[in-house]
Scaffold this motif. Structure first.
Motif, short mmCIF file in Angstrom:
data_model
loop_
_atom_site.label_atom_id
_atom_site.label_comp_id
_atom_site.label_asym_id
_atom_site.label_seq_id
_atom_site.Cartn_x
_atom_site.Cartn_y
_atom_site.Cartn_z
N TYR A 109 16.09 1.18 3.45
CA TYR A 109 16.74 1.83 2.63
C TYR A 109 16.70 3.20 2.76
O TYR A 109 15.82 3.91 3.56
N THR A 113 10.29 6.12 4.24
CA THR A 113 9.43 7.04 5.16
C THR A 113 9.08 6.01 6.56
O THR A 113 8.73 4.90 6.26
N ARG A 147 9.56 2.83 -2.30
CA ARG A 147 9.57 1.28 -2.07
C ARG A 147 8.22 0.86 -1.42
O ARG A 147 8.47 -0.24 -0.60
N THR A 149 6.13 1.99 1.29
CA THR A 149 5.68 1.85 2.85
C THR A 149 4.14 2.20 2.96
O THR A 149 3.47 1.70 3.57
N GLU A 165 5.58 5.13 -8.99
CA GLU A 165 6.94 5.57 -8.69
C GLU A 165 8.00 5.74 -9.81
O GLU A 165 7.97 4.76 -10.74
N HIS A 166 8.69 6.85 -10.07
CA HIS A 166 9.21 7.18 -11.28
C HIS A 166 10.82 6.67 -11.26
O HIS A 166 11.47 6.22 -12.25
N ASP A 227 6.39 8.66 -14.01
CA ASP A 227 6.22 9.74 -13.64
C ASP A 227 4.74 9.93 -13.18
O ASP A 227 3.83 9.45 -13.69
N THR A 228 4.75 10.75 -11.88
CA THR A 228 3.31 10.88 -11.02
C THR A 228 2.32 11.23 -11.79
O THR A 228 1.08 11.01 -11.89
N ASP A 246 3.89 10.76 0.91
CA ASP A 246 5.23 11.43 1.56
C ASP A 246 5.94 12.26 0.28
O ASP A 246 6.67 11.42 -0.37
N SER A 262 13.01 15.92 -9.20
CA SER A 262 11.53 15.77 -8.19
C SER A 262 12.01 16.26 -6.86
O SER A 262 10.90 16.36 -5.90
C1 LIG Z 1 9.98 10.98 0.35
S1 LIG Z 1 9.91 9.70 -0.91
C2 LIG Z 1 8.77 8.59 -0.68
C3 LIG Z 1 9.41 7.37 0.15
C4 LIG Z 1 8.47 6.36 0.24
N1 LIG Z 1 6.97 6.92 1.09
C5 LIG Z 1 8.88 5.12 0.83
O1 LIG Z 1 8.78 5.03 2.13
O2 LIG Z 1 9.63 4.26 0.16
C6 LIG Z 1 9.40 10.37 -2.44
C7 LIG Z 1 9.29 9.77 -3.62
O3 LIG Z 1 8.94 10.30 -4.68
C8 LIG Z 1 9.40 9.98 -5.63
N2 LIG Z 1 9.22 10.86 -6.85
C9 LIG Z 1 9.83 12.17 -6.87
N3 LIG Z 1 9.19 12.95 -7.81
C10 LIG Z 1 8.23 12.00 -8.45
C11 LIG Z 1 7.74 12.13 -9.74
N4 LIG Z 1 7.72 13.24 -10.57
N5 LIG Z 1 7.12 10.94 -10.27
C12 LIG Z 1 7.06 9.68 -9.45
N6 LIG Z 1 7.75 9.69 -8.29
C13 LIG Z 1 8.35 10.73 -8.01
C14 LIG Z 1 10.81 9.83 -5.51
O4 LIG Z 1 11.71 8.99 -6.35
C15 LIG Z 1 10.80 9.32 -4.32
O5 LIG Z 1 10.67 7.89 -3.96
#
Ligand SMILES: C[S@@+](CC[C@H](N)C(=O)[O-])C[C@H]1O[C@@H](n2cnc3c(N)ncnc32)[C@H](O)[C@@H]1O
Length: 341
Positions: A109, A113, A147, A149, A165-166, A227-228, A246, A262
Protein backbone atom coordinates in the motif's frame (compact mmCIF):
# COMPACT_ATOMS: atom_id res chain seq x y z
CA UNK A 1 39.57 -13.03 12.95
CA UNK A 2 37.92 -11.29 10.02
CA UNK A 3 34.30 -11.84 8.89
CA UNK A 4 32.43 -10.84 5.76
CA UNK A 5 28.72 -10.10 5.69
CA UNK A 6 26.84 -10.33 2.43
CA UNK A 7 24.15 -7.65 2.23
CA UNK A 8 20.73 -8.89 1.18
CA UNK A 9 19.83 -8.09 -2.46
CA UNK A 10 16.43 -6.82 -1.22
CA UNK A 11 18.19 -4.22 0.92
CA UNK A 12 20.38 -3.19 -2.00
CA UNK A 13 17.24 -2.61 -4.06
CA UNK A 14 15.60 -0.47 -1.37
CA UNK A 15 18.44 1.85 -0.52
CA UNK A 16 20.50 1.69 -3.73
CA UNK A 17 23.71 3.61 -3.00
CA UNK A 18 23.02 3.90 0.72
CA UNK A 19 22.72 0.14 1.45
CA UNK A 20 26.38 -0.36 2.38
CA UNK A 21 26.48 2.70 4.63
CA UNK A 22 23.26 1.73 6.42
CA UNK A 23 24.41 -1.86 6.96
CA UNK A 24 27.64 -0.52 8.42
CA UNK A 25 25.79 1.90 10.70
CA UNK A 26 23.52 -0.89 11.95
CA UNK A 27 26.48 -3.21 12.58
CA UNK A 28 28.33 -0.37 14.33
CA UNK A 29 25.39 0.52 16.56
CA UNK A 30 24.81 -3.12 17.55
CA UNK A 31 28.50 -3.72 18.23
CA UNK A 32 28.67 -0.61 20.40
CA UNK A 33 25.48 -1.19 22.40
CA UNK A 34 25.31 -4.95 22.91
CA UNK A 35 28.73 -6.42 22.05
CA UNK A 36 30.99 -4.06 24.02
CA UNK A 37 32.39 -2.67 20.78
CA UNK A 38 33.82 -6.11 19.91
CA UNK A 39 33.41 -5.69 16.14
CA UNK A 40 35.98 -3.31 14.72
CA UNK A 41 37.48 -2.11 11.44
CA UNK A 42 34.13 -2.16 9.62
CA UNK A 43 34.60 -1.60 5.91
CA UNK A 44 33.40 -2.59 2.48
CA UNK A 45 35.56 -5.24 0.86
CA UNK A 46 35.32 -6.69 -2.64
CA UNK A 47 35.84 -10.47 -2.88
CA UNK A 48 35.40 -12.21 -6.22
CA UNK A 49 33.85 -8.99 -7.59
CA UNK A 50 31.10 -8.98 -4.92
CA UNK A 51 31.04 -6.29 -2.22
CA UNK A 52 30.87 -7.50 1.38
CA UNK A 53 30.80 -5.62 4.65
CA UNK A 54 33.81 -6.94 6.49
CA UNK A 55 34.87 -6.52 10.10
CA UNK A 56 37.24 -7.82 12.73
CA UNK A 57 36.11 -9.87 15.78
CA UNK A 58 38.51 -10.61 18.62
CA UNK A 59 38.14 -14.36 19.25
CA UNK A 60 38.65 -17.22 16.81
CA UNK A 61 34.96 -18.10 17.21
CA UNK A 62 32.20 -15.48 17.23
CA UNK A 63 30.61 -15.24 20.69
CA UNK A 64 27.03 -16.56 20.89
CA UNK A 65 25.49 -13.06 21.26
CA UNK A 66 27.58 -11.73 18.38
CA UNK A 67 26.48 -14.56 16.09
CA UNK A 68 22.84 -14.07 17.12
CA UNK A 69 22.83 -10.31 16.53
CA UNK A 70 24.75 -10.61 13.26
CA UNK A 71 22.22 -13.20 12.05
CA UNK A 72 19.38 -10.78 12.65
CA UNK A 73 20.69 -7.52 11.22
CA UNK A 74 18.23 -6.12 8.71
CA UNK A 75 20.88 -6.32 5.99
CA UNK A 76 22.17 -9.83 6.61
CA UNK A 77 21.88 -12.28 3.73
CA UNK A 78 24.84 -14.52 4.61
CA UNK A 79 27.84 -14.38 6.91
CA UNK A 80 31.29 -15.86 6.34
CA UNK A 81 34.54 -16.23 8.19
CA UNK A 82 37.25 -14.79 6.01
CA UNK A 83 40.35 -16.99 6.10
CA UNK A 84 43.85 -15.64 5.58
CA UNK A 85 43.85 -16.73 1.93
CA UNK A 86 40.54 -14.88 1.40
CA UNK A 87 38.52 -18.08 1.41
CA UNK A 88 34.98 -17.75 2.77
CA UNK A 89 33.63 -20.27 5.31
CA UNK A 90 29.90 -19.92 6.01
CA UNK A 91 28.74 -19.15 9.53
CA UNK A 92 25.44 -20.78 10.57
CA UNK A 93 22.83 -18.08 11.02
CA UNK A 94 20.48 -18.10 13.96
CA UNK A 95 17.40 -16.14 12.98
CA UNK A 96 15.02 -14.94 15.66
CA UNK A 97 12.09 -15.09 13.25
CA UNK A 98 9.26 -17.12 14.74
CA UNK A 99 6.84 -16.65 11.82
CA UNK A 100 6.78 -16.89 8.02
CA UNK A 101 8.23 -13.83 6.34
CA UNK A 102 5.12 -13.27 4.19
CA UNK A 103 3.63 -11.63 7.30
CA UNK A 104 5.73 -8.65 6.30
CA UNK A 105 5.53 -8.80 2.54
CA UNK A 106 1.91 -9.62 1.64
CA UNK A 107 0.45 -6.19 2.36
CA UNK A 108 1.27 -3.58 -0.25
CA UNK A 109 0.00 0.00 0.00
CA UNK A 110 1.04 3.60 -0.47
CA UNK A 111 2.79 4.90 2.63
CA UNK A 112 4.08 1.51 3.81
CA UNK A 113 7.38 1.76 5.63
CA UNK A 114 9.91 -0.52 4.01
CA UNK A 115 10.19 -3.82 5.92
CA UNK A 116 13.98 -3.93 6.02
CA UNK A 117 14.13 -0.38 7.33
CA UNK A 118 11.51 -1.19 9.98
CA UNK A 119 13.60 -4.17 11.10
CA UNK A 120 16.66 -1.93 11.29
CA UNK A 121 14.79 0.61 13.42
CA UNK A 122 13.50 -2.10 15.76
CA UNK A 123 16.99 -3.64 16.06
CA UNK A 124 18.80 -0.43 16.94
CA UNK A 125 16.05 0.56 19.40
CA UNK A 126 16.14 -2.87 21.08
CA UNK A 127 19.94 -2.67 21.27
CA UNK A 128 19.75 0.72 23.02
CA UNK A 129 17.33 -0.53 25.68
CA UNK A 130 18.24 -2.27 28.92
CA UNK A 131 16.36 -5.34 27.67
CA UNK A 132 18.58 -6.30 24.75
CA UNK A 133 19.92 -9.38 26.49
CA UNK A 134 16.64 -10.52 27.98
CA UNK A 135 15.13 -13.63 26.49
CA UNK A 136 11.50 -12.73 26.95
CA UNK A 137 8.63 -11.47 24.83
CA UNK A 138 9.01 -7.69 25.02
CA UNK A 139 6.08 -5.28 24.56
CA UNK A 140 6.44 -2.99 21.55
CA UNK A 141 4.24 0.03 20.83
CA UNK A 142 4.00 1.79 17.49
CA UNK A 143 1.86 4.86 18.25
CA UNK A 144 1.57 5.81 14.52
CA UNK A 145 1.37 2.30 13.17
CA UNK A 146 -0.38 2.57 9.80
CA UNK A 147 -1.07 -0.96 8.57
CA UNK A 148 1.28 -2.56 11.01
CA UNK A 149 4.77 -3.01 9.55
CA UNK A 150 6.36 -2.43 12.98
CA UNK A 151 3.77 -4.65 14.63
CA UNK A 152 4.52 -7.45 12.18
CA UNK A 153 8.28 -7.16 12.67
CA UNK A 154 7.78 -7.26 16.45
CA UNK A 155 5.61 -10.39 16.08
CA UNK A 156 8.33 -12.00 13.94
CA UNK A 157 10.62 -11.75 16.98
CA UNK A 158 7.94 -13.21 19.25
CA UNK A 159 7.25 -9.82 20.89
CA UNK A 160 3.82 -8.52 21.85
CA UNK A 161 2.75 -5.75 19.48
CA UNK A 162 0.50 -2.77 20.11
CA UNK A 163 -0.43 -0.20 17.49
CA UNK A 164 -2.40 3.03 17.41
CA UNK A 165 -3.55 4.52 14.11
CA UNK A 166 -6.14 7.23 13.50
CA UNK A 167 -6.92 6.37 9.90
CA UNK A 168 -10.05 4.23 9.77
CA UNK A 169 -9.18 2.60 6.43
CA UNK A 170 -5.79 1.55 7.74
CA UNK A 171 -7.44 0.19 10.87
CA UNK A 172 -9.93 -1.87 8.91
CA UNK A 173 -7.31 -3.13 6.45
CA UNK A 174 -4.80 -4.32 9.06
CA UNK A 175 -7.49 -5.77 11.35
CA UNK A 176 -8.73 -7.89 8.47
CA UNK A 177 -5.25 -8.79 7.28
CA UNK A 178 -3.84 -10.02 10.58
CA UNK A 179 -6.93 -12.09 11.39
CA UNK A 180 -6.89 -13.69 7.95
CA UNK A 181 -3.14 -14.32 8.18
CA UNK A 182 -3.33 -16.27 11.46
CA UNK A 183 -6.24 -18.26 10.02
CA UNK A 184 -4.36 -19.04 6.80
CA UNK A 185 -1.34 -20.16 8.81
CA UNK A 186 -3.64 -22.33 10.95
CA UNK A 187 -2.37 -20.74 14.14
CA UNK A 188 -4.64 -21.29 17.16
CA UNK A 189 -5.89 -17.87 18.14
CA UNK A 190 -8.57 -15.72 19.71
CA UNK A 191 -9.71 -12.43 18.19
CA UNK A 192 -11.95 -9.93 19.95
CA UNK A 193 -13.12 -6.77 18.21
CA UNK A 194 -14.45 -4.22 20.68
CA UNK A 195 -13.89 -0.73 21.98
CA UNK A 196 -11.68 0.96 24.52
CA UNK A 197 -12.71 4.43 25.78
CA UNK A 198 -14.91 4.68 22.71
CA UNK A 199 -12.15 3.76 20.23
CA UNK A 200 -12.39 0.65 18.05
CA UNK A 201 -9.95 -2.01 19.21
CA UNK A 202 -8.82 -5.44 18.12
CA UNK A 203 -7.28 -7.91 20.57
CA UNK A 204 -5.68 -10.90 18.93
CA UNK A 205 -3.71 -13.62 20.69
CA UNK A 206 -2.14 -16.60 18.94
CA UNK A 207 0.04 -19.53 19.89
CA UNK A 208 2.99 -20.70 17.81
CA UNK A 209 1.65 -24.21 18.24
CA UNK A 210 -1.39 -25.88 19.81
CA UNK A 211 0.40 -26.82 23.03
CA UNK A 212 1.65 -23.32 23.65
CA UNK A 213 -1.75 -21.87 22.93
CA UNK A 214 -3.39 -24.31 25.37
CA UNK A 215 -0.84 -23.42 28.02
CA UNK A 216 -1.66 -19.72 27.58
CA UNK A 217 1.73 -19.02 26.00
CA UNK A 218 0.46 -16.60 23.37
CA UNK A 219 1.75 -13.66 21.35
CA UNK A 220 -0.59 -10.67 21.53
CA UNK A 221 -1.56 -7.98 19.06
CA UNK A 222 -3.50 -4.94 20.27
CA UNK A 223 -4.60 -2.50 17.61
CA UNK A 224 -6.52 0.70 18.42
CA UNK A 225 -8.15 3.13 15.99
CA UNK A 226 -7.52 6.47 17.66
CA UNK A 227 -5.45 9.59 17.62
CA UNK A 228 -2.03 8.86 19.09
CA UNK A 229 -2.73 11.20 22.02
CA UNK A 230 -5.25 8.59 23.22
CA UNK A 231 -2.27 6.40 24.27
CA UNK A 232 -2.51 8.20 27.64
CA UNK A 233 -6.11 7.15 28.30
CA UNK A 234 -5.99 3.71 26.71
CA UNK A 235 -2.79 2.25 28.21
CA UNK A 236 -1.40 2.25 31.74
CA UNK A 237 1.81 4.23 32.31
CA UNK A 238 5.00 2.17 31.83
CA UNK A 239 3.25 -0.50 29.74
CA UNK A 240 5.86 -0.81 26.98
CA UNK A 241 9.49 -1.88 26.72
CA UNK A 242 10.06 -0.30 23.32
CA UNK A 243 8.38 2.36 21.21
CA UNK A 244 9.23 2.17 17.53
CA UNK A 245 7.63 4.42 14.98
CA UNK A 246 7.96 5.92 11.52
CA UNK A 247 6.60 9.46 11.89
CA UNK A 248 4.55 11.15 9.15
CA UNK A 249 6.88 12.58 6.52
CA UNK A 250 5.10 15.90 6.06
CA UNK A 251 4.44 15.05 2.42
CA UNK A 252 1.57 13.37 0.63
CA UNK A 253 1.98 9.67 -0.19
CA UNK A 254 0.81 8.94 -3.74
CA UNK A 255 -2.78 9.94 -4.33
CA UNK A 256 -3.80 9.57 -0.66
CA UNK A 257 -5.48 12.50 1.00
CA UNK A 258 -6.91 13.35 4.39
CA UNK A 259 -3.64 13.42 6.31
CA UNK A 260 -3.67 17.21 6.63
CA UNK A 261 -3.73 17.21 10.42
CA UNK A 262 -0.92 14.75 10.85
CA UNK A 263 1.43 15.66 8.06
CA UNK A 264 3.52 18.04 10.10
CA UNK A 265 5.72 16.16 12.57
CA UNK A 266 6.71 19.41 14.26
CA UNK A 267 3.09 19.90 15.27
CA UNK A 268 2.52 16.32 16.32
CA UNK A 269 5.67 15.38 18.21
CA UNK A 270 5.80 18.10 20.93
CA UNK A 271 2.42 17.03 22.31
CA UNK A 272 2.70 13.31 21.54
CA UNK A 273 6.18 12.69 22.96
CA UNK A 274 5.31 13.31 26.65
CA UNK A 275 2.42 10.86 26.26
CA UNK A 276 4.59 8.20 24.61
CA UNK A 277 7.29 8.77 27.22
CA UNK A 278 4.83 8.04 30.04
CA UNK A 279 3.92 4.76 28.35
CA UNK A 280 7.57 3.62 28.30
CA UNK A 281 9.10 1.53 31.10
CA UNK A 282 12.33 2.66 32.73
CA UNK A 283 15.10 0.88 30.82
CA UNK A 284 13.06 1.09 27.63
CA UNK A 285 13.98 2.90 24.44
CA UNK A 286 12.23 4.82 21.71
CA UNK A 287 13.25 4.79 18.04
CA UNK A 288 11.73 7.30 15.64
CA UNK A 289 12.36 7.64 11.93
CA UNK A 290 11.36 10.88 10.26
CA UNK A 291 11.91 13.18 7.30
CA UNK A 292 14.70 15.57 8.22
CA UNK A 293 13.72 17.98 5.44
CA UNK A 294 10.76 19.01 7.63
CA UNK A 295 12.33 18.68 11.09
CA UNK A 296 16.00 19.05 12.00
CA UNK A 297 17.76 16.36 14.02
CA UNK A 298 18.74 18.91 16.69
CA UNK A 299 15.10 19.93 17.18
CA UNK A 300 13.99 16.34 17.64
CA UNK A 301 16.95 15.54 19.93
CA UNK A 302 16.01 18.52 22.08
CA UNK A 303 12.38 17.42 22.29
CA UNK A 304 13.50 13.96 23.42
CA UNK A 305 15.88 15.41 26.00
CA UNK A 306 13.11 17.68 27.34
CA UNK A 307 11.13 14.50 27.98
CA UNK A 308 13.95 12.98 30.03
CA UNK A 309 15.09 10.68 27.27
CA UNK A 310 18.81 10.19 26.67
CA UNK A 311 19.59 10.37 22.96
CA UNK A 312 22.07 7.81 21.55
CA UNK A 313 24.47 10.23 19.95
CA UNK A 314 27.46 8.11 18.92
CA UNK A 315 28.86 8.19 15.38
CA UNK A 316 27.08 4.91 14.55
CA UNK A 317 23.68 6.20 15.72
CA UNK A 318 24.19 9.36 13.68
CA UNK A 319 24.97 7.54 10.43
CA UNK A 320 21.49 6.44 9.31
CA UNK A 321 20.44 9.44 7.24
CA UNK A 322 19.57 8.47 3.64
CA UNK A 323 17.59 9.71 0.68
CA UNK A 324 14.18 8.15 0.01
CA UNK A 325 13.09 10.53 -2.76
CA UNK A 326 13.32 14.21 -3.67
CA UNK A 327 10.99 15.24 -0.82
CA UNK A 328 12.11 12.74 1.85
CA UNK A 329 15.52 12.57 3.48
CA UNK A 330 14.99 9.89 6.13
CA UNK A 331 16.88 9.68 9.38
CA UNK A 332 16.35 7.88 12.66
CA UNK A 333 16.95 8.78 16.26
CA UNK A 334 17.01 6.49 19.29
CA UNK A 335 16.73 7.56 22.92
CA UNK A 336 16.69 5.73 26.21
CA UNK A 337 14.39 6.06 29.20
CA UNK A 338 16.83 5.79 32.06
CA UNK A 339 14.40 6.89 34.75
CA UNK A 340 10.68 7.15 35.35
CA UNK A 341 9.22 10.15 33.50
C1 LIG B 1 4.82 7.11 7.96
S1 LIG B 1 3.27 6.44 8.30
C2 LIG B 1 3.64 4.93 9.13
C3 LIG B 1 3.40 3.76 8.24
C4 LIG B 1 3.54 2.43 8.95
N1 LIG B 1 4.86 2.25 9.53
C5 LIG B 1 3.26 1.33 7.97
O1 LIG B 1 4.21 0.73 7.43
O2 LIG B 1 2.06 1.08 7.69
C6 LIG B 1 2.66 7.45 9.60
C7 LIG B 1 1.27 7.04 10.08
O3 LIG B 1 0.90 7.87 11.16
C8 LIG B 1 -0.49 8.04 11.12
N2 LIG B 1 -0.78 9.21 11.94
C9 LIG B 1 -0.42 10.49 11.70
N3 LIG B 1 -0.82 11.30 12.68
C10 LIG B 1 -1.47 10.52 13.59
C11 LIG B 1 -2.10 10.78 14.82
N4 LIG B 1 -2.17 12.03 15.30
N5 LIG B 1 -2.62 9.75 15.49
C12 LIG B 1 -2.58 8.50 15.00
N6 LIG B 1 -2.00 8.18 13.82
C13 LIG B 1 -1.44 9.18 13.12
C14 LIG B 1 -0.78 8.22 9.65
O4 LIG B 1 -2.13 7.98 9.34
C15 LIG B 1 0.17 7.19 9.05
O5 LIG B 1 -0.48 5.96 8.90
Amino acid sequence: MRYALLVSPAVNRVYAQAAGALARAELGAISERVLNGALTDLREQVLGSVTYLSFEAPEPELSAPARAWLSNLSATFALFRLDADERLSPVDLERWDELDSDLLTIQKYAGKTNEAFTKLLLNVTLAASAFAHEHRALSVLDPLCGRGTTLNQALMYGFHATGVEHDQKDYEAYSLFIQRWVKDKRLKHTAVAGHVKGHPKLDLAFGLDKERFKAGDTTRVTYVNADTHAVAEVFQPRSFDLIVTDAPYGVQHGAQSGEALSRRPLELLPTALPIWRAALRPGGAIGISWNNLVLRREQLAQLLAENSLEVCDSAAYRAFEHRVDSSIQRDLIVARALTSP
